[in-house]
Design a protein around this motif. Sequence first.
Motif, PDB file in Angstrom:
ATOM      1  N   LEU A 137      18.013   2.182  13.821  1.00 32.53           N
ATOM      2  CA  LEU A 137      18.264   2.648  13.007  1.00 32.53           C
ATOM      3  C   LEU A 137      19.900   2.633  13.086  1.00 32.53           C
ATOM      4  O   LEU A 137      19.971   3.181  14.321  1.00 32.53           O
ATOM      5  N   VAL A 180      21.050   3.625   8.255  1.00 35.03           N
ATOM      6  CA  VAL A 180      20.787   2.866   7.117  1.00 35.03           C
ATOM      7  C   VAL A 180      20.251   2.061   8.738  1.00 35.03           C
ATOM      8  O   VAL A 180      20.414   2.194   9.668  1.00 35.03           O
ATOM      9  N   GLU A 181      19.635   0.610   8.352  1.00 32.76           N
ATOM     10  CA  GLU A 181      18.901  -0.461   9.230  1.00 32.76           C
ATOM     11  C   GLU A 181      20.634  -0.677  10.257  1.00 32.76           C
ATOM     12  O   GLU A 181      21.621  -0.858   9.018  1.00 32.76           O
ATOM     13  N   ASP A 234      23.068   4.419  -0.132  1.00 35.16           N
ATOM     14  CA  ASP A 234      21.577   3.741  -0.230  1.00 35.16           C
ATOM     15  C   ASP A 234      21.733   2.460   0.601  1.00 35.16           C
ATOM     16  O   ASP A 234      20.645   1.646  -0.069  1.00 35.16           O
ATOM     17  N   GLY A 235      22.728   2.160   0.960  1.00 34.04           N
ATOM     18  CA  GLY A 235      22.900   0.563   1.453  1.00 34.04           C
ATOM     19  C   GLY A 235      23.391  -0.565   0.920  1.00 34.04           C
ATOM     20  O   GLY A 235      22.774  -1.674   1.729  1.00 34.04           O
ATOM     21  N   CYS A 264      22.439  -5.837   0.999  1.00 31.95           N
ATOM     22  CA  CYS A 264      21.574  -4.600   1.353  1.00 31.95           C
ATOM     23  C   CYS A 264      20.657  -4.361   1.931  1.00 31.95           C
ATOM     24  O   CYS A 264      20.546  -5.616   2.364  1.00 31.95           O
ATOM     25  N   VAL A 265      21.015  -3.038   3.115  1.00 30.26           N
ATOM     26  CA  VAL A 265      20.333  -2.399   4.176  1.00 30.26           C
ATOM     27  C   VAL A 265      19.556  -1.441   3.513  1.00 30.26           C
ATOM     28  O   VAL A 265      19.429  -0.679   2.961  1.00 30.26           O
ATOM     29  N   ALA A 266      18.451  -1.271   4.521  1.00 28.89           N
ATOM     30  CA  ALA A 266      17.402  -0.173   4.158  1.00 28.89           C
ATOM     31  C   ALA A 266      18.287   1.265   4.561  1.00 28.89           C
ATOM     32  O   ALA A 266      19.487   1.002   5.803  1.00 28.89           O
ATOM     33  N   TYR A 295      18.232   5.038   4.889  1.00 25.53           N
ATOM     34  CA  TYR A 295      16.786   6.510   4.696  1.00 25.53           C
ATOM     35  C   TYR A 295      17.524   7.902   4.743  1.00 25.53           C
ATOM     36  O   TYR A 295      18.466   8.443   4.888  1.00 25.53           O
ATOM     37  N   LYS A 302      10.232   5.893   6.074  1.00 24.97           N
ATOM     38  CA  LYS A 302      10.036   4.913   4.914  1.00 24.97           C
ATOM     39  C   LYS A 302       8.325   5.438   5.335  1.00 24.97           C
ATOM     40  O   LYS A 302       7.807   4.801   6.385  1.00 24.97           O
ATOM     41  N   GLU A 323       6.841   2.346   4.971  1.00 22.60           N
ATOM     42  CA  GLU A 323       6.325   1.477   5.289  1.00 22.60           C
ATOM     43  C   GLU A 323       6.657   0.505   6.582  1.00 22.60           C
ATOM     44  O   GLU A 323       6.250   0.069   7.378  1.00 22.60           O
TER      45      GLU A 323
END
Length: 111
Positions: free
Chosen positions: A27, A40-41, A74-75, A84-86, A88, A103, A105
């Motif tokens: 991240l 974010v990712e 929000d990515g 988009c990216v994840a 967090y 998260k 996952e």
Amino acid sequence: MNEVIVGHIDEFPARSGRIFRMDGLELALFKLSDGTVRAVENRCPHKGGQLSEGIVCDHHVYCPLHDWKIDLRDGLVQAPDEGCVAAYRVEVDESGNVVLFLKEEAEAKVS
């Protein structure tokens, strides 16, 4: 959700990226000029640029490869580009610790 302390707020320079890695998860964390921290990712959906090396302006980061603008809240990639990216959730506790909320996952990778 798993909570991970990733450092103290004083260790995060304003408007610069910092990388956090854990069990295959990478991240990019950013302290914005208002003192909030976003995560974010660390991979642009366009060509895989490391977002941690991007330029931060307001609540956006610009990918260092092709200048894609990504909202750190929000990515979401901003128009005219798409993707988009994840993103967090991050909080700063009363002691100044930066707490990252992983998260579901990602929980299997951390356990």
